[in-house]
Design an enzyme around this catalytic site. Sequence first.
Site, PDB file in Angstrom:
ATOM      1  CG  ASP A 244      -2.249   1.127   0.967  1.00 36.85           C
ATOM      2  OD1 ASP A 244      -2.142   1.790   0.058  1.00 36.85           O
ATOM      3  OD2 ASP A 244      -3.130   0.705   1.605  1.00 36.85           O
TER       4      ASP A 244
HETATM    5  C1  NOJ Z   1      -3.940   3.953   0.320  1.00 38.93           C
HETATM    6  C2  NOJ Z   1      -5.232   3.121   0.498  1.00 38.93           C
HETATM    7  O1  NOJ Z   1      -5.092   2.451   1.689  1.00 38.93           O
HETATM    8  C3  NOJ Z   1      -5.449   2.137  -0.622  1.00 38.93           C
HETATM    9  O2  NOJ Z   1      -6.520   1.325  -0.571  1.00 38.93           O
HETATM   10  C4  NOJ Z   1      -5.123   2.991  -1.728  1.00 38.93           C
HETATM   11  O3  NOJ Z   1      -5.276   2.213  -3.192  1.00 38.93           O
HETATM   12  C5  NOJ Z   1      -3.867   3.602  -2.017  1.00 38.93           C
HETATM   13  N1  NOJ Z   1      -3.573   4.521  -0.650  1.00 38.93           N
HETATM   14  C6  NOJ Z   1      -3.418   4.314  -3.136  1.00 38.93           C
HETATM   15  O4  NOJ Z   1      -4.119   5.489  -3.221  1.00 38.93           O
END
Ligand code: NOJ
Length: 737
Positions: A244
Amino acid sequence: MTIEEKIGQMNQLDPSWNAEEKEALIREGRVGSVFNIVGAKEVNRLQRMAVEETRLGIPLIAARDVIHGFNTIYPIPLAQGATWNPALVEQAARLTAREAYGAGIRWAFSPMVDVAHDPRWGRVAEGYGEDTYLASVMAAAVVRGYQNDQMVNGKMQKCLAACVKHFAGYSASEGGRDYNTTWIPETQLRDVYLPPFKAALDAGAMSVMCSFNDLNGLPSSANPHLNIDILRHEWGSDALLVSDWGSGSDLVPHGLVADKKEAALRCINARMEMDMQGNIYTDYLQQLLEEGKVKESQIDECVRSILRMKYRLGLFDHPYVPEDQPMVYSSRELAVVTRTAEESAVLLKNDGVLPLSVSKTLHDQTLHDQMVNILICGPLADQPKEQLGTWVFDGLPERSVTPLMAFSEWADSINDMSPLAPNRPPVTLLYEPGLTYSRDRNREGIARAVAAARKADIILYFCGEEAILSGEARCRADLDLPGSQCEMMDALAATGKPVVMIVMAGRPLTIGAQAEQAAAVLYALHGGTMAGTALCRLLTGRAVPSGKTTMTFPKMVGQIPLYYNRHNTGRPSYDPPMLIDSIPIGCPQFSIGQSSYWLETPTEPLYPFGYGLSYTTFEYGEPEMEQTQDTLFVSCAVTNTGRYDAYEVVQLYTRQLSGDLVRPLKELKGFEKVFIPAGETRTVRFDLNRGQLGYWHEQKRDCESRVWFATDPAEYEIWVAPDSRCTTHSVRFSIEK
Ligand code: NOJ
């Protein structure tokens, strides 16, 4: 490939780089994926640098948070789940993929399949609710929709790669506070949290995203148990595993490692393959390799995974996207958007005031009890952006149809027809928002809304939450309607006019007191671009509500976590044993030893899981069952006993009465959404095999058998029911050894 080229593939470019730096890195072959670059022309421009100017010509993959639509926005995933219609959800994902593809996007960071028990957690909006089985069905539907085949230059290629997230256990954050610690015993991890990931991978999901949380002390990006033992070895998945946003470098603030170099080591040892934004691989991997701490074969495994996904998507054959894709939906496509919003709204209460008109054709509308003066009010009645919900980067609010717009159009069309129905009085719409946004505490507008209410025959109160109150890092400590919305409800109800409450929010809210004051409650969540049209059609009877809740609604925050498939306690004890949930609130007097208690059970929900009313009524027959050694065949006749043709979500629940471990009160094992014309009966059939009754037997892990999912020989109870709460019409059966 050189080491630099390999590490380059493992790098997902941080969108904050400036254009010059970004382009230099791409030309040097040091980028595997670009993130948040939108527009076919721009993506193709960068792609040409990767394909035509680098030594190996490996294409980039453009990623984006495509969560519930792209330019055209569908209801939030929690609402899509409430349709209980996987075919519709798949169709929504298919159309979303086409729109995103037209903007150059080939990798969507969804579906999010985190099973959630705590509505305070802002990200419940992004998932499919509290049930593992329902989330699994929806996860597979979204993957099929995204990864549909697209014909490009006479060749098929996949549209979007799905990315199932967040692996794993993210939604169990303590106190519903985002990013927070999670403690999940292996049994619960296997039975509750992991199955939707497995379902998405079985449907072909090409990638998986790590989660932010530490799971039993180990953050997911550095968790070999999740990423290697389970994902690779047990499930045999070769899907790409991406971190993530900075979840690799987060190991430092987590307190797991002292610095980012050690973070890179822990992540590669746990087979995190691509680094989103963290730059830990670009900065330290080569050094770790030279120091002999990382083997080149570890890097190769990751790069192979990345190239495999690009190959599967067809990027090597067709790296460029067409630049002339039509970006505006046709009316046929908008009908799917509208229908998804219609099917996702849940009717929680109706004292008979709905639908407002009792005929389905526009020119023949008979208005209920002469309800011709309609007040539209509330902070969400005309908010083109807020109705889109969370995670909307590319959605176009200018395309939204708000409830006010849809009602104005409806009233105009009815009034235009007046020569055909001379006895029908014209419809008058009044509009007075009362509050300008959901957190508004300024009560001056409420007085104006009340004055308008006095002139109205019926009040439509569009309340709820603005989009920003749900989603990532949007957790709430209380779940009441924010701002002065409760006071506004009090004031509207005090006029004595019937109030229909339409809730547009990102989660279940504690609306018990307001629901009591209301004549009807339609829980719409955030319905997307066509929310207004859908709600107007439902309220005026041109569509019949068919959504059912996907999370239990608590009466108050102190009841959380409250979910239907929790365990029974040992007290009070009944002989014969009964489901504690079947005790009506505030009623029974029961005894333990010598003492008697009046019970107000803290487990009594405001609305249970799987619940939703219709404009018609359904009668369930006794379930019939046939059993073979491996399979149970259950069937049940359901009759539409009311006046409206309508859909019903018929649900199959089981309960195991004894076993190696305590089992949940009930478990959803199947459902079917069936259309039943008024007065007709449909028989719904379910096949349930022995394996579907199995669960994780942690204590059998050390035994010779490697299969730890097992079905206990025991007695079971089965219900075919309209919701999780219904306790009538059950049959019992036994599973023999
Ligand atoms: C953080 C989030 O937890 C995730 O769901 C998302 O896809 C990513 N950032 C990218 O923006």
